[in-house]
Design a protein around this motif. Structure first.
Motif, mmCIF file in Angstrom:
data_model
loop_
_atom_site.group_PDB
_atom_site.id
_atom_site.type_symbol
_atom_site.label_atom_id
_atom_site.label_comp_id
_atom_site.label_asym_id
_atom_site.label_seq_id
_atom_site.Cartn_x
_atom_site.Cartn_y
_atom_site.Cartn_z
ATOM 1 N N LYS A 1 -12.027 -2.769 -1.449
ATOM 2 C CA LYS A 1 -11.414 -2.134 -2.765
ATOM 3 C C LYS A 1 -12.223 -0.619 -2.856
ATOM 4 N N ILE A 2 -11.708 0.568 -2.924
ATOM 5 C CA ILE A 2 -12.042 1.834 -3.186
ATOM 6 C C ILE A 2 -12.571 2.020 -4.666
ATOM 7 N N ALA A 3 -11.454 1.787 -5.512
ATOM 8 C CA ALA A 3 -11.553 2.166 -6.790
ATOM 9 C C ALA A 3 -10.612 1.336 -7.615
ATOM 10 N N ASP A 4 -10.808 1.287 -9.013
ATOM 11 C CA ASP A 4 -9.838 1.262 -9.916
ATOM 12 C C ASP A 4 -9.387 2.374 -10.514
ATOM 13 N N LEU A 5 -8.143 2.742 -10.598
ATOM 14 C CA LEU A 5 -7.604 3.961 -10.889
ATOM 15 C C LEU A 5 -7.510 4.029 -12.386
ATOM 16 N N ASN A 6 -7.033 5.038 -12.850
ATOM 17 C CA ASN A 6 -6.666 5.345 -14.297
ATOM 18 C C ASN A 6 -5.436 4.413 -14.735
ATOM 19 N N ASP A 7 -5.379 4.013 -15.889
ATOM 20 C CA ASP A 7 -4.606 3.259 -16.485
ATOM 21 C C ASP A 7 -4.219 2.020 -15.662
ATOM 22 N N GLY A 8 -5.330 1.472 -15.083
ATOM 23 C CA GLY A 8 -5.330 -0.018 -14.762
ATOM 24 C C GLY A 8 -4.938 -0.250 -13.294
ATOM 25 N N GLY A 9 -4.448 0.907 -12.717
ATOM 26 C CA GLY A 9 -4.143 0.833 -11.183
ATOM 27 C C GLY A 9 -5.359 0.596 -9.942
ATOM 28 N N SER A 10 -5.254 0.258 -8.761
ATOM 29 C CA SER A 10 -6.321 0.038 -8.037
ATOM 30 C C SER A 10 -6.109 0.528 -6.629
ATOM 31 N N LEU A 11 -7.056 0.888 -5.906
ATOM 32 C CA LEU A 11 -6.942 1.491 -4.676
ATOM 33 C C LEU A 11 -7.557 0.701 -3.330
ATOM 34 N N TYR A 12 -6.915 0.327 -2.416
ATOM 35 C CA TYR A 12 -7.741 -0.462 -1.340
ATOM 36 C C TYR A 12 -7.432 0.432 -0.048
ATOM 37 N N GLN A 13 -8.485 0.071 0.687
ATOM 38 C CA GLN A 13 -8.663 0.546 2.215
ATOM 39 C C GLN A 13 -8.557 -0.541 2.834
ATOM 40 N N PHE A 14 -7.750 -0.736 4.222
ATOM 41 C CA PHE A 14 -7.909 -1.494 5.150
ATOM 42 C C PHE A 14 -8.438 -0.930 6.685
ATOM 43 N N VAL A 15 -9.549 -1.599 6.771
ATOM 44 C CA VAL A 15 -10.429 -0.946 7.965
ATOM 45 C C VAL A 15 -9.738 -1.640 9.302
ATOM 46 N N ARG A 16 -9.433 -0.920 10.149
ATOM 47 C CA ARG A 16 -9.220 -1.575 11.376
ATOM 48 C C ARG A 16 -10.448 -1.404 12.495
ATOM 49 N N LEU A 17 -11.473 -2.410 12.099
ATOM 50 C CA LEU A 17 -12.692 -2.094 12.936
ATOM 51 C C LEU A 17 -12.517 -1.945 14.191
ATOM 52 N N GLY A 18 -11.371 -2.620 15.076
ATOM 53 C CA GLY A 18 -11.481 -2.576 16.470
ATOM 54 C C GLY A 18 -10.599 -1.411 17.012
ATOM 55 N N LYS A 19 -9.974 -0.524 16.234
ATOM 56 C CA LYS A 19 -9.249 0.698 16.429
ATOM 57 C C LYS A 19 -9.776 1.630 15.718
ATOM 58 N N GLY A 20 -10.420 1.672 14.788
ATOM 59 C CA GLY A 20 -10.790 3.058 13.994
ATOM 60 C C GLY A 20 -9.651 3.407 13.136
ATOM 61 N N CYS A 21 -8.645 2.828 12.775
ATOM 62 C CA CYS A 21 -7.415 3.032 11.723
ATOM 63 C C CYS A 21 -7.777 2.685 10.457
ATOM 64 N N LEU A 22 -7.242 3.490 9.483
ATOM 65 C CA LEU A 22 -7.531 3.190 8.185
ATOM 66 C C LEU A 22 -6.173 3.457 7.448
ATOM 67 N N SER A 23 -5.827 2.373 6.715
ATOM 68 C CA SER A 23 -4.477 2.556 5.830
ATOM 69 C C SER A 23 -5.012 2.157 4.505
ATOM 70 N N TYR A 24 -3.982 2.141 3.472
ATOM 71 C CA TYR A 24 -4.363 2.437 2.252
ATOM 72 C C TYR A 24 -3.155 1.652 1.478
ATOM 73 N N MET A 25 -3.758 0.759 0.340
ATOM 74 C CA MET A 25 -2.734 0.460 -0.581
ATOM 75 C C MET A 25 -2.856 0.848 -2.128
ATOM 76 N N VAL A 26 -1.962 1.382 -2.653
ATOM 77 C CA VAL A 26 -2.103 1.747 -4.257
ATOM 78 C C VAL A 26 -1.377 0.654 -4.921
ATOM 79 N N ILE A 27 -1.979 0.051 -5.873
ATOM 80 C CA ILE A 27 -1.614 -1.020 -6.861
ATOM 81 C C ILE A 27 -1.348 -0.617 -8.286
ATOM 82 N N SER A 28 -0.180 -0.749 -8.916
ATOM 83 C CA SER A 28 -0.285 -0.327 -10.439
ATOM 84 C C SER A 28 0.842 -1.122 -10.871
ATOM 85 N N GLU A 29 0.466 -1.787 -12.257
ATOM 86 C CA GLU A 29 1.327 -2.751 -12.745
ATOM 87 C C GLU A 29 2.076 -3.693 -11.608
#
Length: 376
Positions: free
Chosen positions: A111-139
């Motif tokens: 989890k990266i952060a709680d966003l404004n107005d109740g949303g949240s931001l997650y980072q998905f760390v691919r440890l074996g490859k160095g890739c980073l992806s993300y999910m923004v969640i709101s409502e």
């Protein structure tokens, strides 16, 4: 019978910086190209074929009561070596389930952060490859950014959070890994967004990701605002979330900068790269938190396992942002390129929809470390 360790268990050790001893039994060249890394991780390489006649020599390097994790390419050889070690009197041996192939596919959500107005931001760390992806969640909605091809992980995470993935977004046409963005959109009935300047040869429908065309996730004020930032590719587009988080794709990393050569256009795109890094980004607030699409070095992992840094801090410490003279920058970029990613041309074609490899072939195409950065 030796006990297997899952990639989940090993990932927690890497994130927590636990002291861990790994015996990697792959061939020396495979090991030299790519291995498990982390603070506290010690790795010994002893090729499997050296151990076929017995593992007695390992006792000279490893205490027989010491915990050790045996790793190979797919998980078969490591299990055999682990059992041989137990027969020789080693008392605390594990084999890594699925080997380096499974390690390459593991995604660790942070989890990266709680966003404004109740949303949240997650980072998905691919440890074996160095890739980073993300999910923004709101409502009850979510957007996934720069998804890896293991779409089930995002689907399961969204289900756990009780949200529907409505948007998938790629900041650029990837060349070092196969994007899961389009497939995830198909699976979830969402829309797939891609910068149009990177989509000239794609064979499928997509929604153009263009500067000024915000994407609203949920009913809150969480917005994803594209910012055209070429250099790694001609279409590379950064994403500004909540006016706090700058997703830079493969343009800017914590300890390096993006490479401009993966479409054979280094000489053409190096000026775009400089313009983005030394002009466009400099106009942005230094308080923005940079969230890249890759990392290259274990040191880039923070204590919570995330990869992030303030933009202002990077302008002070990232050497790729310290080269004021234009020709010196051009030389640095074009002369410090690591080997190109394995199968990068076929990966680009797969991401264009021109190829449709079977799952096992896709795994083979991606094997190896992150090579999207310029390294000094």
């Amino acid at each position: 019978m030796s006990q297997s360790m899952t990639t989940n268990e090993l990932a927690r050790r890497v994130i927590n910086r636990e002291e861990t001893l790994i015996l990697d039994v792959r061939n020396t060249d495979e090991f030299a190209d790519w291995k498990i890394e982390g603070d506290g991780i010690e790795v010994i390489n002893e090729p499997y074929f050296n151990l076929l006649d017995g593992v007695e020599t390992l006792a000279e390097k490893i205490n027989k009561d010491q915990e050790i994790i045996v790793v190979c390419a797919k998980g078969g050889s490591s299990k055999m070596v682990a059992e041989m070690m137990e027969e020789e009197g080693f008392t605390n041996v594990h084999d890594l389930e699925g080997g380096m192939k499974a390690w390459s596919e593991h995604l660790e959500p942070v989890k990266i952060a709680d966003l404004n107005d109740g949303g949240s931001l997650y980072q998905f760390v691919r440890l074996g490859k160095g890739c980073l992806s993300y999910m923004v969640i709101s409502e009850n909605e979510a957007a996934v950014l720069d998804a890896n091809r293991m779409t089930n992980i995002y689907e399961q995470f969204a289900e756990k959070k009780g949200v529907t993935i409505k948007y998938t977004i790629d900041t650029h046409l990837h060349a070092d890994h196969i994007s899961g963005g389009r497939q995830l959109a198909i699976n979830m009935g969402g829309t797939y967004h891609l910068p149009p300047k990177d989509a000239g040869e794609v064979t499928y429908d997509y929604v153009p990701l263009e500067e000024g065309k915000d994407i609203t996730v949920g009913t809150t004020t969480v917005k994803v605002q594209p910012l055209y930032s070429p250099g790694h590719t001609i279409g590379s587009t950064s994403l500004l979330i909540d006016d706090q988080y700058l997703l830079t794709g493969d343009i800017l990393f914590v300890k390096s900068i993006g490479r401009p050569d993966l479409a054979g256009k280094a000489d053409d795109w190096v000026d775009d790269l400089r313009e983005t890094l030394y002009s466009r980004y400099k106009e942005l607030s230094g308080d923005l938190v940079v969230l890249p699409a890759h990392y290259s070095f274990v040191e880039e992992l923070n204590e919570d396992g995330s990869v992030q840094a303030h933009l202002g801090n990077l302008y002070q410490h990232n050497e790729g942002l310290q080269v004021d003279e234009e020709q010196a920058f051009r030389t640095m970029v074009t002369e410090n390129l690591p080997p190109q990613p394995n199968e990068y041309e076929n990966i680009r074609k797969t991401n264009m929809g021109k190829m449709n490899p079977e799952d096992e072939e896709q795994r083979e195409m991606e094997i190896g470390p992150n090579r999207c950065a310029v390294h000094d």
